[in-house]
Write a protein that holds these residues in place. Structure first.
Motif, PDB file in Angstrom:
ATOM      1  N   SER A  41       0.807  -1.217   0.000  1.00 20.25           N
ATOM      2  CA  SER A  41       0.000   0.000   0.000  1.00 20.25           C
ATOM      3  C   SER A  41       0.843   1.271   0.000  1.00 20.25           C
ATOM      4  O   SER A  41       0.498   2.255  -0.671  1.00 20.25           O
ATOM      5  CB  SER A  41      -0.942   0.008   1.213  1.00 20.25           C
ATOM      6  OG  SER A  41      -0.211  -0.056   2.434  1.00 20.25           O
ATOM      7  N   THR A  70     -11.627   4.157  -7.174  1.00 18.18           N
ATOM      8  CA  THR A  70     -10.914   2.960  -6.723  1.00 18.18           C
ATOM      9  C   THR A  70     -11.853   1.766  -6.703  1.00 18.18           C
ATOM     10  O   THR A  70     -13.058   1.930  -6.474  1.00 18.18           O
ATOM     11  CB  THR A  70     -10.338   3.172  -5.307  1.00 18.18           C
ATOM     12  OG1 THR A  70      -9.685   1.961  -4.871  1.00 18.18           O
ATOM     13  CG2 THR A  70     -11.421   3.511  -4.302  1.00 18.18           C
ATOM     14  N   LEU A  81     -11.611   1.449   3.608  1.00 18.60           N
ATOM     15  CA  LEU A  81     -11.905   0.891   2.292  1.00 18.60           C
ATOM     16  C   LEU A  81     -12.322  -0.565   2.441  1.00 18.60           C
ATOM     17  O   LEU A  81     -11.718  -1.325   3.210  1.00 18.60           O
ATOM     18  CB  LEU A  81     -10.681   0.996   1.377  1.00 18.60           C
ATOM     19  CG  LEU A  81     -10.923   0.563  -0.079  1.00 18.60           C
ATOM     20  CD1 LEU A  81     -11.826   1.569  -0.795  1.00 18.60           C
ATOM     21  CD2 LEU A  81      -9.609   0.412  -0.831  1.00 18.60           C
ATOM     22  N   LEU A  89      -5.179  -2.758   0.073  1.00 17.79           N
ATOM     23  CA  LEU A  89      -5.777  -1.472   0.428  1.00 17.79           C
ATOM     24  C   LEU A  89      -7.013  -1.620   1.310  1.00 17.79           C
ATOM     25  O   LEU A  89      -7.461  -0.632   1.912  1.00 17.79           O
ATOM     26  CB  LEU A  89      -6.155  -0.699  -0.844  1.00 17.79           C
ATOM     27  CG  LEU A  89      -4.995  -0.298  -1.754  1.00 17.79           C
ATOM     28  CD1 LEU A  89      -5.525   0.429  -2.977  1.00 17.79           C
ATOM     29  CD2 LEU A  89      -3.975   0.567  -1.014  1.00 17.79           C
ATOM     30  N   MET A  94      -8.420   5.201   3.674  1.00 16.98           N
ATOM     31  CA  MET A  94      -7.894   5.762   2.435  1.00 16.98           C
ATOM     32  C   MET A  94      -8.004   7.283   2.385  1.00 16.98           C
ATOM     33  O   MET A  94      -7.059   7.972   1.992  1.00 16.98           O
ATOM     34  CB  MET A  94      -8.635   5.163   1.235  1.00 16.98           C
ATOM     35  CG  MET A  94      -8.269   3.739   0.923  1.00 16.98           C
ATOM     36  SD  MET A  94      -6.693   3.607   0.040  1.00 16.98           S
ATOM     37  CE  MET A  94      -7.155   4.232  -1.578  1.00 16.98           C
TER      38      MET A  94
END
Length: 300
Positions: A41, A70, A81, A89, A94
């Motif tokens: 990440s 995304t 997320l 992720l 985020m």
């Protein structure tokens, strides 16, 4: 005061792209880098930062909005997320992380929603009250636009047809279910099926371009059209959208608009199916344009 510039970032499983739009939605700057998710990440955030910095320089640090598309979406409960097929992720804050790194407010939206919005406003969906945008790329997603606005849903999962189960006996999906649409008709899902069946690695696009002599590969190809028809007909039977716009790498496969649509129309719950199923107009610009468009919420 409304900004004259809108920066969009499209975070995909394979590449990250940035674009700058002016007040007339004209693209002024565009660049991309590989995502390289296997590096983690932090590397992805560094790639985003590098692209964003170049975009800001292209407009000489002038005032702008910022949107990011995304896979997955931000949980309204945890603000983390969720549901991203870029697994490293998931469960990250985020928005907070990116706003801290980029030192700018940001709007984050599902990438398929960004695609659907761009095609509804500037592409194949212009003039249609309801647009269902389909992404068939590394993964398989969807977005719904009604009257020019994204339908997010109370759980931020509206349009996630890629995780509709169409065969409970099918292959396991990263989401925890088995036999999801994504495991059958995304580029990644198709490549896994080919590998598991034949032991060979063939890219999804090459699969449609090369002559198929192996009977098992011919069966996979025919099953691909059937699953596409099954999945999209289910969706149309529920939503009855005015138009379906296909995007992602596999949307460039011409046979989808013949053999694929034939399989869809066989399964629509109507005597004479009429739903237009068309290729996108904006090409691989759609996602990043949509990301820039959703950033405009910062001025509303």
């Amino acid at each position: 005061m409304a900004s004259n510039y809108h920066i969009g970032i499209d975070l995909g499983g394979t590449k990250i792209e940035v674009a700058v739009l002016d007040s007339q939605d004209k693209i002024l700057f565009r660049e991309r880098l590989f995502t390289e998710a296997h590096l983690g990440s932090e590397h992805i955030f560094d790639q985003i930062h590098a692209l964003y910095s170049k975009a800001v320089m292209s407009i000489q640090n002038k005032s702008h909005t910022l949107g990011l598309g995304t896979p997955g979406s931000i949980s309204k409960k945890t603000h983390l997320l969720k549901n991203s097929n870029t697994l490293c992720l998931n469960d990250l804050p985020m928005q907070a992380l990116l706003e801290d790194k980029l030192v700018h407010d940001i709007v984050i939206e599902n990438d398929a929603n960004c695609f659907a919005l761009a095609e509804a406003k500037m592409g194949a969906g212009i003039g249609y009250p309801s647009v269902f945008g389909v992404i068939m790329g590394t993964g398989c997603g969807g977005g719904i636009v009604f009257d020019g606005k994204i339908r997010q849903g109370p759980q931020n999962i509206s349009g996630e047809w890629g995780h509709m189960v169409i065969d409970p006996q099918g292959s396991p999906c990263y989401c925890g279910a088995s036999g999801c649409v994504e495991t059958f008709i995304s580029g990644g899902g198709l490549e896994k099926r080919i590998k598991n069946t034949t032991g060979n690695s063939i890219s999804a696009m090459d699969f449609f371009r090369i002559p198929l002599k192996d009977e098992s590969l011919k069966k996979i190809k025919q099953d691909f059209y059937v699953r596409f028809g099954q999945a999209l007909a289910n969706l149309i039977n529920i939503l009855d959208p005015d138009i379906v716009v296909l995007g992602g790498g596999l949307s460039n496969e011409g046979s989808l608009y013949k053999e694929g649509i034939e399989e869809v129309y066989k399964r629509i719950f109507n005597d004479v199916p009429t739903t237009p199923i068309v290729k996108n107009i904006l090409g691989d610009s759609a996602g990043v344009i949509g990301a820039a468009l959703i950033g405009e919420r910062l001025t509303q």
